[in-house]
Design an enzyme around this catalytic site. Sequence first.
Site, PDB file in Angstrom:
ATOM      1  CE  LYS A  72      41.972 -16.712  36.402  1.00 28.94           C
ATOM      2  NZ  LYS A  72      41.571 -17.547  37.553  1.00 28.94           N
ATOM      3  NE  ARG A  88      38.343 -21.814  43.175  1.00 27.81           N
ATOM      4  CZ  ARG A  88      39.349 -21.176  42.607  1.00 27.81           C
ATOM      5  NH1 ARG A  88      39.786 -20.026  43.122  1.00 27.81           N
ATOM      6  NH2 ARG A  88      39.944 -21.661  41.532  1.00 27.81           N
ATOM      7  CG  HIS A  90      42.928 -24.477  40.884  1.00 22.88           C
ATOM      8  ND1 HIS A  90      43.748 -24.201  39.816  1.00 22.88           N
ATOM      9  CD2 HIS A  90      42.957 -23.373  41.667  1.00 22.88           C
ATOM     10  CE1 HIS A  90      44.241 -22.978  39.940  1.00 22.88           C
ATOM     11  NE2 HIS A  90      43.786 -22.457  41.073  1.00 22.88           N
ATOM     12  NE  ARG A 145      44.009 -25.204  35.186  1.00 25.70           N
ATOM     13  CZ  ARG A 145      43.966 -26.160  36.102  1.00 25.70           C
ATOM     14  NH1 ARG A 145      44.012 -27.436  35.751  1.00 25.70           N
ATOM     15  NH2 ARG A 145      43.870 -25.849  37.380  1.00 25.70           N
ATOM     16  CE1 TYR A 183      38.229  15.177  48.810  1.00 21.34           C
ATOM     17  CE2 TYR A 183      38.815  13.119  47.721  1.00 21.34           C
ATOM     18  CZ  TYR A 183      38.149  14.323  47.719  1.00 21.34           C
ATOM     19  OH  TYR A 183      37.419  14.688  46.620  1.00 21.34           O
ATOM     20  CB  CYS A 230      41.421  11.202  45.211  1.00 16.04           C
ATOM     21  SG  CYS A 230      42.244  12.153  46.501  1.00 16.04           S
ATOM     22  CG  ASP A 263      38.682  10.999  39.143  1.00 20.90           C
ATOM     23  OD1 ASP A 263      38.307  10.037  38.464  1.00 20.90           O
ATOM     24  OD2 ASP A 263      37.918  11.732  39.799  1.00 20.90           O
TER      25      ASP A 263
END
Length: 393
Positions: free
Chosen positions: A49, A147, A179, A235, A281, A328, A330
């Site tokens: 997944k 869940r 699960h 699994r 920054y 930052c 990038d």
Amino acid sequence: MSDTTSSTPPAPAPPGLPACAQVDLGAISANVAALRERAGSAEVMAVVKADAYGHGLVPAARAAVRGGATWLGVAQLPEAVELRQAGVDVPVLSWLHVPGQDFTEAVALGIDLGIAAQWSLQQALDAAAATGRTARIHVKVDTGLGRNGAWDADLDALIDDVARAQADRAVEVVGVFSHFAYADAPQHPTVRAQQERFEGLLTQFEQAGIRPQVRHLANSAATLTNPSAHYDLVRPGVSVYGLSPVPDLGAPEDFGLREAMRLVARLALVKDCPAGQGISYGHTYTTSEQTRLGLVPMGYADGIPRHASSRGPVQVGGSRYAVAGRVCMDQFVLVLGADNAAVAGDEAVLFGVGASGEPTAQDWAVAAGTINYEVVTRVGARVPRVYVGGEDL
């Protein structure tokens, strides 16, 4: 146990790319082989997944099958369809759906459907009628995770409806599954309680005339630490990619696993910097002496956790450094030291193979206050995947 830890040193990243994620398909195959040994008589469903936890859905799935996985698992239906369209023909289970979703293509392609409510069963029945084929289903039961999955009166009603659909040959009950909530803590009392609940529900299914081909409960952690939970099928997810689901109990190599992803970049700039200079920054980091700075062209847009600012480990030239100041969008900065000989274009390893001395996804998880699962799955789409060590090249 298969030896997945002995290998040649990781190959350098291709030149000319600002960054890439090197994915070792051979490691994925070897990890699955090691998990198969752990699983005993149970079969292995490799969970692929979320684009195979960021490693690339189709190449990783094929590598897992080469390693001995006889099933594949995904959360969402488009992932299963993509596997079928790519020619992957082993059983594939998709288990997370919403009302109104059309299961027709899934049933036509022979994709197994997770069923956790009466509405999802009805959607499977509608698709079976539309295609003239029997829908393959796995009933998801909630044994205490709180869940996905049916429980209590809803489950009782669902079992009755599934039994009728099975009698009408509209569905084939391939599996019943659940699960764990605390599989990463094998001694937690909920682990045994969930197993006992699961076994009680299997008896209820049998009394209703439903005898699934496979019963499955064990995720990566339970596959590695709890043989009593293996049943017919395990699994594993994150362990397929060589990460430990129980880092407090053992590193990947302790379980015969090897990390399949190396996240690497090329230094975009190296420059001298005086003492007393604020970095990035907000100037949350200030140099204490004259030094050299290395600029890494990756940031939170590429999945680098901003929470790992001033902490995330990076290896350059065999030495390890921490991110200096804020990550930052990038880019981020490393303080390399006054006499460092690094130059622009040198390789910076964010994470890779721990047994080879590289920083790991687990190291970044600790730095960011998260788990290694998140570190690899959040690697962004603009970071190219470069495949090594397998047939999908």
